[in-house]
Write an enzyme that holds these catalytic residues in place. Structure first.
Site, PDB file in Angstrom:
ATOM      1  N   GLY A 156      61.322  44.775  21.163  1.00 34.13           N
ATOM      2  CA  GLY A 156      60.147  44.048  21.869  1.00 34.13           C
ATOM      3  C   GLY A 156      59.799  42.915  21.500  1.00 34.13           C
ATOM      4  N   ASP A 157      58.992  42.402  21.993  1.00 32.20           N
ATOM      5  CA  ASP A 157      58.407  40.938  21.765  1.00 32.20           C
ATOM      6  C   ASP A 157      59.578  39.852  22.037  1.00 32.20           C
ATOM      7  OD1 ASP A 157      56.123  42.272  21.092  1.00 32.20           O
ATOM      8  OD2 ASP A 157      56.984  42.450  18.981  1.00 32.20           O
ATOM      9  N   HIS A 165      52.198  41.481  26.213  1.00 33.43           N
ATOM     10  CA  HIS A 165      52.937  40.484  27.066  1.00 33.43           C
ATOM     11  C   HIS A 165      52.143  39.398  26.953  1.00 33.43           C
ATOM     12  CE1 HIS A 165      55.438  43.630  29.267  1.00 33.43           C
ATOM     13  NE2 HIS A 165      55.869  43.535  28.202  1.00 33.43           N
ATOM     14  N   GLN A 210      58.811  46.886  25.645  1.00 35.12           N
ATOM     15  CA  GLN A 210      59.480  47.120  24.212  1.00 35.12           C
ATOM     16  C   GLN A 210      60.819  46.772  24.421  1.00 35.12           C
ATOM     17  OE1 GLN A 210      57.205  50.146  25.420  1.00 35.12           O
ATOM     18  NE2 GLN A 210      55.666  49.062  24.455  1.00 35.12           N
TER      19      GLN A 210
HETATM   20  P1  IMP Z   1      53.967  53.292  19.657  1.00 36.80           P
HETATM   21  O1  IMP Z   1      54.853  52.721  20.924  1.00 36.80           O
HETATM   22  O2  IMP Z   1      52.761  52.680  19.664  1.00 36.80           O
HETATM   23  O3  IMP Z   1      53.903  54.697  19.538  1.00 36.80           O
HETATM   24  O4  IMP Z   1      54.864  52.659  18.293  1.00 36.80           O
HETATM   25  C1  IMP Z   1      56.056  53.011  18.075  1.00 36.80           C
HETATM   26  C2  IMP Z   1      57.012  51.774  17.448  1.00 36.80           C
HETATM   27  O5  IMP Z   1      57.001  50.939  18.571  1.00 36.80           O
HETATM   28  C3  IMP Z   1      55.984  51.137  16.343  1.00 36.80           C
HETATM   29  O6  IMP Z   1      57.104  50.628  15.451  1.00 36.80           O
HETATM   30  C4  IMP Z   1      55.552  50.125  17.221  1.00 36.80           C
HETATM   31  O7  IMP Z   1      55.305  49.039  16.187  1.00 36.80           O
HETATM   32  C5  IMP Z   1      56.534  49.696  18.259  1.00 36.80           C
HETATM   33  N1  IMP Z   1      56.069  48.932  19.278  1.00 36.80           N
HETATM   34  C6  IMP Z   1      55.354  49.689  20.309  1.00 36.80           C
HETATM   35  N2  IMP Z   1      55.242  48.767  21.431  1.00 36.80           N
HETATM   36  C7  IMP Z   1      55.613  47.552  21.103  1.00 36.80           C
HETATM   37  C8  IMP Z   1      55.651  46.209  21.619  1.00 36.80           C
HETATM   38  O8  IMP Z   1      55.220  46.115  22.587  1.00 36.80           O
HETATM   39  N3  IMP Z   1      56.166  45.393  20.987  1.00 36.80           N
HETATM   40  C9  IMP Z   1      56.674  45.442  19.373  1.00 36.80           C
HETATM   41  N4  IMP Z   1      56.861  46.737  18.930  1.00 36.80           N
HETATM   42  C10 IMP Z   1      56.157  47.705  19.607  1.00 36.80           C
HETATM   43 MG    MG Z   2      54.947  42.238  22.829  1.00 36.14          MG
END
Ligand code: IMP
Ligand code: MG
Length: 337
Positions: A12-13, A43, A173
């Site tokens: 992600g990011d 985003h 992600q």
């Molecule tokens: P969740 O999706 O909030 O359940 O998080 C699960 C894992 O995915 C964690 O390590 C979050 O930091 C990571 N994560 C979820 N969405 C993003 C994103 O958009 N960017 C970066 N990391 C994410």
């Molecule tokens: Mg992001």
């Protein structure tokens, strides 16, 4: 029908939002579709010189393209309306923002449960519990929420009523967070690959381009240890402004993992690669990557880019993806000194 897909190749990011925003400028798409995830995504988009952070609404909104939150997503109603209001207040036309009627809802109970997470380091947006209820067949769908009525669409009617449908599918992600392909359990609860776009009613034979987005280095946010013990990565975080767009948490940094990138390129069937933040590597003045468990050290950006280009995997059918090394927040223009 024709579909292009934007996916994250790392954790992600990677600036997928920037790539989607850039591709929308062609004016050729009839729809932009967010196909997975929920408010966990953040985003960051620069539109006409202004910075926006969106969590749900696809980047098509900035260009007056019908922008749909797909059936593969989970949605918090209050956060959706907050985001809509914010965009409206900034003068963006939100009249073409839609929600798939079979998209699932993140409830207050989901939020409360996720706030208690201490194991994964989630974004605490209720994403995991909402997907659990979806697959347990105990979830609530958007069509059951009265206030969403005016926004609902049926994806079949949307995509199949005209032969001229052209959909840009925007992922959230990335491959390293995919529930199947990521480092389980340090993953999110949805599918983050190009296959995930198809689950929203896109037939496989409609897919034209798959834009795989990565960075010249890697970042991850969550509970596991990802960043090696070396101060240079703290410097990289500062230079790259690597703080979560959703939670503000510092992102752990590491060098690019070329082996992981290749796996992700192959499984996603990537036709075009965008590797962002070449400008950040330049400010750091150090060019390194990991490949086949070995650290490779380069003396210039060009040397590192040449190595990446020479070692990028062919995808099925023997196609070599086109690679753009980008170093600009506003466009995907090539950045090479
Ligand atoms: P969740 O999706 O909030 O359940 O998080 C699960 C894992 O995915 C964690 O390590 C979050 O930091 C990571 N994560 C979820 N969405 C993003 C994103 O958009 N960017 C970066 N990391 C994410
Ligand atoms: Mg992001």
């Amino acid at each position: 029908m024709l579909a292009d897909i934007v996916v994250g190749l790392q954790h992600g990011d990677e600036a997928k939002g920037k790539v989607t925003h850039h591709l929308c400028r062609s004016g050729e798409y009839t729809h932009v579709l967010r196909f997975n995830g929920g408010g966990n995504a953040g985003h960051t988009i620069y539109h006409e010189g202004r910075k926006f952070v969106t969590h749900y609404i696809p980047a098509g909104v900035f260009y007056g393209i019908k922008s749909i939150i797909g059936s593969g997503c989970v949605l918090n109603v209050q956060h959706f309306f907050d985001e809509l209001k914010e965009l409206k207040a900034a003068g963006i036309d939100t009249s073409l923002v839609k929600i798939a009627k079979n998209c699932h809802i993140i409830t207050d109970d989901h939020l409360n449960e996720d706030r208690g997470d201490e194991k994964i380091g989630t974004t605490k947006r209720g994403t995991g519990p909402a997907y659990r209820n979806k697959y347990n067949r105990t979830g609530i769908r958007a069509r059951q929420v009265l206030t969403l009525g005016p926004y609902l669409v049926d994806l079949y009617d949307e995509f199949y009523s005209s032969p001229d449908t052209k959909v840009l599918c925007e992922g959230a992600q990335g491959f390293g967070l995919d529930v199947d392909w990521g480092d389980y359990p340090y993953v999110t609860s949805s599918h983050c690959t190009s296959a995930s776009a198809l689950l929203n009613g896109i037939p496989p034979n409609a897919v034209r381009h798959v834009w795989g987005v990565g960075k010249m280095y890697d970042t991850y946010v969550g509970k596991k240890t990802f960043q090696p013990d070396d101060d240079i990565f703290n410097k990289l975080r500062e230079l790259g402004e690597e703080y979560g767009a959703t939670t503000g948490r510092p992102r752990q940094c590491n060098w690019l993992d070329l082996s992981a990138l290749n796996k992700s390129i192959q499984i996603n069937g990537v036709t075009h690669v965008v590797l962002n933040k070449a400008d950040v590597m330049k400010s750091l003045g150090v060019w390194k990557l990991n490949h086949n468990d070995k650290l490779k050290v380069f003396s210039s950006q060009r040397e590192m880019c040449n190595y990446v280009t020479a070692n990028i995997q062919k995808t099925s059918g023997g196609c070599t993806p086109e690679i753009i090394f980008s170093g600009d927040k506003h466009s995907i223009n090539s950045y090479m000194e």
